[in-house]
Design an enzyme around this catalytic site. Structure first.
Site, PDB file in Angstrom:
ATOM      1  N   LYS A   1       0.745  -1.362  -0.010  1.00 20.29           N
ATOM      2  CA  LYS A   1       0.113  -0.027   0.028  1.00 20.29           C
ATOM      3  C   LYS A   1       0.820   1.292  -0.096  1.00 20.29           C
ATOM      4  O   LYS A   1       1.702   1.399   0.878  1.00 20.29           O
ATOM      5  CB  LYS A   1      -0.935   0.238   1.224  1.00 20.29           C
ATOM      6  CG  LYS A   1      -2.058  -0.895   1.309  1.00 20.29           C
ATOM      7  CD  LYS A   1      -2.970  -0.872   2.302  1.00 20.29           C
ATOM      8  CE  LYS A   1      -4.189  -2.049   2.331  1.00 20.29           C
ATOM      9  NZ  LYS A   1      -5.063  -1.700   1.377  1.00 20.29           N
TER      10      LYS A   1
ATOM     11  N   ARG B   1     -10.390 -11.522   0.255  1.00 20.15           N
ATOM     12  CA  ARG B   1     -11.104 -12.595  -0.321  1.00 20.15           C
ATOM     13  C   ARG B   1     -10.687 -13.987  -0.506  1.00 20.15           C
ATOM     14  O   ARG B   1     -11.189 -14.711  -0.526  1.00 20.15           O
ATOM     15  CB  ARG B   1     -11.263 -12.005  -1.731  1.00 20.15           C
ATOM     16  CG  ARG B   1     -10.329 -11.688  -2.699  1.00 20.15           C
ATOM     17  CD  ARG B   1     -10.771 -10.603  -3.980  1.00 20.15           C
ATOM     18  NE  ARG B   1     -10.760  -9.376  -3.408  1.00 20.15           N
ATOM     19  CZ  ARG B   1     -11.036  -8.489  -4.528  1.00 20.15           C
ATOM     20  NH1 ARG B   1     -10.968  -8.612  -5.606  1.00 20.15           N
ATOM     21  NH2 ARG B   1     -11.109  -7.020  -3.757  1.00 20.15           N
TER      22      ARG B   1
HETATM   23  N1  BES Z   1      -8.334  -4.029   3.388  1.00 21.87           N
HETATM   24  C1  BES Z   1      -8.529  -3.254   2.201  1.00 21.87           C
HETATM   25  C2  BES Z   1      -9.849  -2.580   1.842  1.00 21.87           C
HETATM   26  C3  BES Z   1      -9.872  -1.381   2.655  1.00 21.87           C
HETATM   27  C4  BES Z   1      -9.380  -0.238   2.003  1.00 21.87           C
HETATM   28  C5  BES Z   1     -10.507  -1.143   3.710  1.00 21.87           C
HETATM   29  C6  BES Z   1      -9.712   1.155   2.718  1.00 21.87           C
HETATM   30  C7  BES Z   1     -10.871  -0.014   4.410  1.00 21.87           C
HETATM   31  C8  BES Z   1     -10.083   1.156   4.063  1.00 21.87           C
HETATM   32  C9  BES Z   1      -8.391  -4.415   1.037  1.00 21.87           C
HETATM   33  O1  BES Z   1      -7.665  -5.711   1.578  1.00 21.87           O
HETATM   34  C10 BES Z   1      -7.629  -3.696  -0.202  1.00 21.87           C
HETATM   35  O2  BES Z   1      -6.794  -3.411   0.059  1.00 21.87           O
HETATM   36  N2  BES Z   1      -8.477  -3.644  -1.038  1.00 21.87           N
HETATM   37  C11 BES Z   1      -7.869  -3.428  -2.442  1.00 21.87           C
HETATM   38  C12 BES Z   1      -8.859  -4.352  -3.468  1.00 21.87           C
HETATM   39  C13 BES Z   1      -7.768  -4.371  -4.691  1.00 21.87           C
HETATM   40  C14 BES Z   1      -6.407  -4.524  -4.484  1.00 21.87           C
HETATM   41  C15 BES Z   1      -8.622  -5.384  -5.426  1.00 21.87           C
HETATM   42  C16 BES Z   1      -8.824  -1.980  -2.570  1.00 21.87           C
HETATM   43  O3  BES Z   1      -9.731  -1.589  -1.904  1.00 21.87           O
HETATM   44  O4  BES Z   1      -8.123  -1.161  -3.129  1.00 21.87           O
HETATM   45 ZN    ZN Z   2      -5.639  -5.675   1.043  1.00 20.84          ZN
END
Ligand code: BES
Ligand code: ZN
Ligand code: ZN
Length: 494
Positions: free
Chosen positions: A271, A345
């Site tokens: 991230k 997921r």
């Molecule tokens: N934990 C995150 C989702 C999230 C983002 C929760 C912001 C709370 C606040 C999840 O694991 C993630 O990183 N999702 C990605 C998905 C993508 C890589 C397909 C996202 O939301 O960008």
């Molecule tokens: Zn994630």
């Protein structure tokens, strides 16, 4: 803030404060005339002031005969609903704490009893009091830790309202249990820590039992999502299983699955920017589920409830799983990892497939902080709901409306499922286009649920935590899902 709010049958002590509800325009209800007389008319005097509006959640305190009278605004009387009373409760508690009250008599005037609503509004007020009393100060060592009164007793003098308030307080306690764990930082709330919390909860409640699958057991059950996502962390991944067995004949089995990522760095698809801060909340799906089990142990529904918490830390090391890896699930589905940040997921897939393979569920509900996209779509006010089974969906929507933990249905057409078909495996965990991210998540999960099993997915990435005070919540985790699930399970069994 108070550590404990309870409802007491015995009339509050002589030193007690009074709480009364005033409507828009600073209107004191005729029913509260005697209370006003007790205040030597100080309440009605105050109500005339221009700064006393009676808006929802506004509080004003007047004193008479060494007693405090807390006037809580509830807005237009005809529009008062459970949400109003949750906010009123949370504000009342804050004010009572500020003035040092240890007990309070709450006056539910007759105007709140339209269509026999006293009980519903009493429960909501109790929920608000409990939710409003939450504070996370475990790690505050130098500042303002636990100043003032430690506990508050509230009572209405009416047995029906008191028992409703008691139920509301119990539900709030369960939500606060989830909120406390959610707020606990990732260096403390590790995978083993969460497992210990679940075991402790089961030890305290005779109707609950707990088992934890890790190491070889993950291998045996082929929980490949957990193994892969958790590989890079020194904190071992595990599948936590909490089972509630009803004392009476069971009305079916409901399985709850909660994404429990103790920290989400994104893994090798790390991230960037400010995206990592706050990812301790990536366990909030699991916290909703453990909080719901806390509630279930109190309200004792007649259905069997099994909570699954796939728990892992999505970290980085030379042992991390990578984009391009292909993994095979026990239901035969192969997944090409395209993005290690779409880890939720992968572990939920373990939980869902395990539920269908091993637990013969009558319905499965999963909760997850799955995508940032759902926050873009729905904000902090409603969670995304995917459920193609209309009967299950209606029950969830009903529980949602009742508890004020709001949801909004989003689609799951075949075309979205097709988007997840991969070049090198059956499916990928994230499509190369960013279109419909939250729906992609739901579509991915659908490959791990048997067609015959009614299933719902809730994306709570927005609602499980708020950045500033909102409704009855202070900034921080909300415990979203705990009250919704408790209400759902209660209505399922009756
Ligand atoms: N934990 C995150 C989702 C999230 C983002 C929760 C912001 C709370 C606040 C999840 O694991 C993630 O990183 N999702 C990605 C998905 C993508 C890589 C397909 C996202 O939301 O960008
Ligand atoms: Zn994630
Ligand atoms: Zn995540």
């Amino acid at each position: 803030m108070y550590q404990k709010v309870r409802c007491s049958k015995t009339p509050p002590a002589r030193s007690a404060a009074y709480v009364c509800f005033i409507a828009e325009g600073g209107k004191i209800h005729a029913d509260d005339k005697t209370l006003d007389q007790k205040s030597d008319g100080a309440m009605s005097q105050a109500a005339k002031r221009t700064d006393v509006s009676g808006d929802v959640g506004e509080t004003n305190v007047v004193y008479a005969k060494k007693r405090a009278f807390v006037m809580v605004g509830i807005g237009k009387l005809a529009r008062v609903n459970a949400n109003t009373m949750r906010i009123a409760g949370s504000r009342a508690v804050a004010t009572l704490h500020r003035i040092g009250a240890t007990s309070a008599h709450v006056s539910f005037h007759d105007g709140l009893n339209r269509r026999g609503k006293h009980a519903e509004l009493g429960q909501a007020f109790g929920e608000g009091c409990g939710l409003g009393a939450f504070s996370f100060d475990t790690f505050k060592k130098l500042t303002s830790k636990q100043v003032g009164a430690k506990s508050l007793a509230i009572g209405s003098g009416d047995a029906e309202i008191d028992s409703a308030m008691r139920r509301g307080l119990a539900l709030a306690d369960s939500a606060n249990f989830a909120r406390e764990l959610a707020a606990t930082p990732p260096n403390v709330a590790t995978t083993t820590y969460i497992a210990k919390q679940a075991q402790q909860l089961a030890r305290k409640n005779a109707t609950l039992s707990c088992s934890v699958l890790k190491g070889d057991a993950l291998e045996r059950e082929r929980l490949v999502g957990l193994q892969n996502v958790g590989k890079a962390s020194e904190n071992e991944p595990c599948l936590i299983k909490l089972t509630y067995t009803p004392r009476r004949k069971s009305t079916g089995t409901i399985v709850l699955v909660g994404k429990t990522i103790t920290y989400d760095t994104g893994g090798l698809s790390i991230k960037g920017g400010n995206g990592m801060k706050g990812m301790k909340y990536d366990k909030n799906g699991g916290m909703a589920v453990i909080g719901a089990m806390h509630a279930v142990a109190q309200i004792k529904p007649d259905c069997k409830v099994i909570a699954l918490m796939p728990t892992a830390e999505n970290s980085i090391s030379d042992e991390a799983y990578r984009p391009d890896d292909i993994i095979e699930y026990p239901n035969g589905v192969t997944v090409e990892v395209t993005n290690t940040d779409a880890e939720g997921r992968l572990v939920l897939a373990d939980g869902l497939a395990y539920a269908c393979r091993r637990l013969k569920p009558d319905a499965v509900i999963d909760l997850a902080t799955l995508t940032g996209g759902v926050v873009v779509a729905l904000g902090k006010f409603r969670a995304g709901l995917w459920c193609e089974d209309s009967s299950l969906r209606k029950r969830i929507e009903a529980a949602s409306e009742k508890t004020g933990e709001l949801v909004w249905r989003l689609p799951l057409d075949r075309e979205y499922r097709d988007m997840m078909k991969s070049q090198h495996a059956d499916i990928w965990n994230s499509a190369p286009v960013r279109h419909a991210h939250p729906i992609q998540g739901a579509a991915f999960l659908s490959y791990f649920v048997d067609d015959s099993v009614p299933w719902a997915h809730l994306d709570i990435a927005g609602t499980s935590q708020v950045d500033s005070n909102a409704g009855p919540y202070s900034a921080g985790p909300t415990g979203f899902g705990v009250r919704l699930l408790a209400e759902f399970l209660d209505s399922w069994s009756s």
